[in-house]
Design an enzyme around this catalytic site. Structure first.
Site: not given
Ligand SMILES: [Ca+2]
Length: 502
Positions: A31-32, A72, A128, A325-326
């Site tokens: 995540d992130d 997300c 999510h 995710d990004h």
């Protein structure tokens, strides 16, 4: 008769052998996570020995992968559904994909594998949020054959001690009185937890145990880590690996935003509140160190899973996809956090291992995380999934220079980003545009959009911007929130029958 039975047995066992030949899939989300990892070199100080080991042992690293959305919920919804936000209407974290018209009709990635003979299982954050079950966040349990609900999300004990009144601006347990935006979770500190007491350890530990199982059929296993997502609290040992005085400053162009203007020539972006706060209190090195400590923490969790895979009987027949995710800003473009259309936010890590890969292979082609769905379907030789929007990049996994005619497209509420190997084009719904020559200007400082000599390039890139944007269904999200238990939500449970999904 005996011969007939033996033949039948032989035939059945051949079928079983053939069925077993399908590769397993280990699908790992972080995540992130931005490009601050050793294989991508976004920050040379990052300590990620397990990602380094993973790629050196054999994997393709995509230098120009993009996310379908820079935050997300919509990014994951796009990956798992196979549809861009502009098609599904899922643009923000408040939009639940299960109410999207196209998602209602089509199997998500794990559902499609389940429909086609795979055993699917998951733990941690892959989807999510989709409601809760027994007080635990439900990260898409409805899409898997087996879903493990681990420890409560965000339950680290030292963190809960730190974050009693507000999550905003807390550094090492001390709340900054100057940080006004209570919505932000930008905060960090070393916890007294042991590594084994963390949420991500529990997810990694679960995965190591599952990898010892014999499923009797190919498996699709999702493993979702929540770090380095905010707030940046991880055990002290990871902070101790970085001396704050040795942390290198992020290179920032103070007037970077001045050349991004609307039709009237007015500057459209300002430095963010978080950026101003960090600058005012000279916390840049501390923030960088905290993010690095969180990355090193999650790298250790990843290492547990990869070591378990090596020791299992599955290593030679398992495809591994590791993705963030990004991306994330740490000062660049005068901001922190995500959800922009600039390179820092739209370019997550993507690393893929196919059985037989023996070294690090870099690929410069701009693939999208949206492409993982059709690519996995192709690699596992499942029937081609109709309707979905991504493109199969399995040819690139054999030859990183193979023909690839697509740019990487990212859609947010504010516009669209189109990335090629040469240019990065951004078109906002307001009409403002940006163009960067990424080979000459890799930091994307000089906006060329108003330079007439780039008119033709802009018009070519413009063709990739979705012309129609499906409207988000906010009212449905409100409805979903009213269900305490995801199992009670008829839209999720009774309406998603695999046999009825395309
Ligand atoms: Ca600029």
């Amino acid at each position: 008769m005996k011969n007939l039975i033996l033949s039948a047995l032989f035939f059945t066992s051949c079928l079983l052998v053939n069925a077993q030949k399908k590769p397993n899939v280990l699908f790992i989300a972080i995540d992130d996570l931005n490009d601050w990892i050793e294989p991508l070199g976004g920050n040379k100080q990052a300590i990620t020995p397990n990602m380094d080991k993973f790629t050196k042992k054999g994997a393709m690293v995509f230098n120009n992968a993009v996310c379908a959305a820079p935050i997300c919920g919509p990014s994951r919804s796009a990956i798992l559904s196979g549809f861009l936000p502009s098609t599904s209407g899922v643009y923000g974290n408040a939009h639940d994909m299960v109410y999207s018209d196209v998602v209602k009709k089509n199997a998500t990635l794990p559902e499609y594998f389940s429909k086609n003979g795979y055993y699917t299982l998951s733990n941690g954050k892959i989807f999510h949020k989709h409601g809760t079950k027994n007080g635990l966040t439900d990260f898409g349990a409805w899409a898997y054959d087996e879903f493990a609900r681990g420890r409560r999300y965000n339950n680290d004990k030292a963190r809960s001690k730190f974050l009693t009144s507000s999550k905003a601006g807390i550094i090492n347990g001390q709340k900054s009185p100057d940080f006004k935006d209570k919505r932000s979770k930008l905060s960090w500190g070393a916890t007294q937890d042991t590594f084994e007491e963390t949420v991500d350890y529990a997810v990694a530990d679960w995965a190591t145990k599952q990898l010892q199982r014999d499923f009797g059929q190919p498996f699709f296993m999702s493993v979702g880590f929540i770090k380095p997502h905010l707030p940046w609290f991880v055990p002290k040992e990871f902070f101790d690996m970085y001396d704050v005085n040795e942390i290198e400053d992020i290179i920032i162009k103070e007037d970077d935003l001045e050349d991004i203007t609307n039709a009237q020539g007015k500057q459209i972006f300002k430095p963010s509140d978080e950026y101003n706060w960090i600058k005012k209190h000279n916390l840049g090195k501390q923030a960088t160190r905290a993010y690095l400590a969180n990355i090193t923490f999650v790298d250790k969790c990843l290492g547990m899973v990869m070591d378990a895979l090596e020791k299992s009987g599955h290593a030679d027949n398992t495809i591994v996809m590791i993705w963030g995710d990004h991306g994330w800003h740490l000062g660049e473009k005068l901001r922190y956090l995500k959800n922009t259309l600039w390179a820092e936010a739209v370019k997550p890590p993507l690393m893929v291992r196919l059985p037989g890969m023996k070294k690090t292979i870099y690929c410069e082609k701009p693939v999208s995380l949206l492409d993982m769905y059709p690519t996995l379907v192709s690699l596992c030789d499942l029937p081609k999934k109709k309707n979905i929007e991504g493109h199969d990049f399995s040819a690139l996994l054999k030859n990183p220079k193979a023909k690839w005619e697509y740019p990487g497209v990212t859609v947010s509420t504010s516009g669209t980003s189109v990335l090629t190997e040469d240019f990065h084009y951004i078109q906002y719904t307001s009409g403002a545009i940006e163009l960067y020559d990424v080979k000459k200007d890799p930091r994307e400082w000089d906006n060329l959009a108003k330079d007439e000599s780039y008119e033709k390039i802009i018009s070519e890139l413009n063709k990739w911007v979705p012309k129609e944007r499906t409207k988000a269904k906010k009212e449905h999200y409100k409805k979903a929130k009213n269900y305490v238990d995801a199992d009670q939500d008829p839209t999720i449970k009774q309406h998603r029958k695999l046999s009825e999904l395309e």
